[in-house]
Design a protein around this motif. Sequence first.
Motif, mmCIF file in Angstrom:
data_model
loop_
_atom_site.group_PDB
_atom_site.id
_atom_site.type_symbol
_atom_site.label_atom_id
_atom_site.label_comp_id
_atom_site.label_asym_id
_atom_site.label_seq_id
_atom_site.Cartn_x
_atom_site.Cartn_y
_atom_site.Cartn_z
ATOM 1 N N ILE A 58 13.913 -2.736 -50.350
ATOM 2 C CA ILE A 58 14.352 -2.347 -49.004
ATOM 3 C C ILE A 58 15.224 -1.102 -49.053
ATOM 4 O O ILE A 58 15.025 -0.140 -48.308
ATOM 5 C CB ILE A 58 15.118 -3.505 -48.321
ATOM 6 C CG1 ILE A 58 14.158 -4.604 -47.901
ATOM 7 C CG2 ILE A 58 15.903 -3.018 -47.123
ATOM 8 C CD1 ILE A 58 14.852 -5.864 -47.431
ATOM 9 N N THR A 59 16.187 -1.103 -49.963
ATOM 10 C CA THR A 59 17.093 0.034 -50.085
ATOM 11 C C THR A 59 16.351 1.292 -50.524
ATOM 12 O O THR A 59 16.563 2.382 -49.988
ATOM 13 C CB THR A 59 18.225 -0.297 -51.077
ATOM 14 O OG1 THR A 59 18.867 -1.494 -50.641
ATOM 15 C CG2 THR A 59 19.238 0.817 -51.142
ATOM 16 N N SER A 60 15.453 1.148 -51.486
ATOM 17 C CA SER A 60 14.713 2.307 -52.000
ATOM 18 C C SER A 60 13.748 2.870 -50.965
ATOM 19 O O SER A 60 13.611 4.092 -50.839
ATOM 20 C CB SER A 60 13.958 1.918 -53.263
ATOM 21 O OG SER A 60 14.854 1.482 -54.252
ATOM 22 N N VAL A 61 13.086 2.007 -50.215
ATOM 23 C CA VAL A 61 12.159 2.481 -49.186
ATOM 24 C C VAL A 61 12.919 3.177 -48.058
ATOM 25 O O VAL A 61 12.467 4.190 -47.530
ATOM 26 C CB VAL A 61 11.274 1.325 -48.668
ATOM 27 C CG1 VAL A 61 10.526 1.699 -47.409
ATOM 28 C CG2 VAL A 61 10.303 0.882 -49.747
ATOM 29 N N GLN A 62 14.093 2.646 -47.688
ATOM 30 C CA GLN A 62 14.908 3.316 -46.672
ATOM 31 C C GLN A 62 15.308 4.710 -47.139
ATOM 32 O O GLN A 62 15.257 5.667 -46.360
ATOM 33 C CB GLN A 62 16.169 2.507 -46.377
ATOM 34 C CG GLN A 62 15.955 1.303 -45.525
ATOM 35 C CD GLN A 62 17.250 0.545 -45.298
ATOM 36 O OE1 GLN A 62 18.283 0.845 -45.885
ATOM 37 N NE2 GLN A 62 17.191 -0.456 -44.442
ATOM 38 N N ALA A 63 15.699 4.824 -48.395
ATOM 39 C CA ALA A 63 16.069 6.137 -48.930
ATOM 40 C C ALA A 63 14.861 7.066 -48.946
ATOM 41 O O ALA A 63 14.969 8.240 -48.578
ATOM 42 C CB ALA A 63 16.651 5.994 -50.336
ATOM 43 N N LEU A 64 13.712 6.569 -49.352
ATOM 44 C CA LEU A 64 12.499 7.383 -49.397
ATOM 45 C C LEU A 64 12.106 7.865 -48.005
ATOM 46 O O LEU A 64 11.787 9.046 -47.816
ATOM 47 C CB LEU A 64 11.348 6.589 -50.019
ATOM 48 C CG LEU A 64 10.010 7.287 -50.083
ATOM 49 C CD1 LEU A 64 10.057 8.430 -51.092
ATOM 50 C CD2 LEU A 64 8.919 6.306 -50.442
#
Length: 120
Positions: free
Chosen positions: A56-62
């Motif tokens: 979730i955190t990585s996709v939000q950053a991406l």
Amino acid sequence: MQHTDFIFSIIAEETGFIGTTTIIFLYVAFLYVGIKLAQQLDDVFCQLVVLGFVTITSVQALINIAVTTGLVPTKGIGLPFISYGNTALICNLWMIGIILVILRSNTTPVRPEPVEGYEH
């Protein structure tokens, strides 16, 4: 609006290539370490929780980085841990806290081997 959804572009303007590369590296490292930590867990549910929070955190950053670079249309998703917004920051820190509790409860501490000839 610049301090919320487009904070990555402000950071890029102020710090240049080194700052943006550092931020991207930190998110990639967060994803890599999260996957490695999830692989070490014995419980499948805990693995899925850790992988879910890290994803979730990585996709939000991406998505935020893609929006600020003009690759995708505006979505309204802030950059995790950096963008202004108390609720998002609290939720991100809550997810990190849950990950730490899971790691503490599911890993056995590594005890060093005793050295021969050395008395404690």
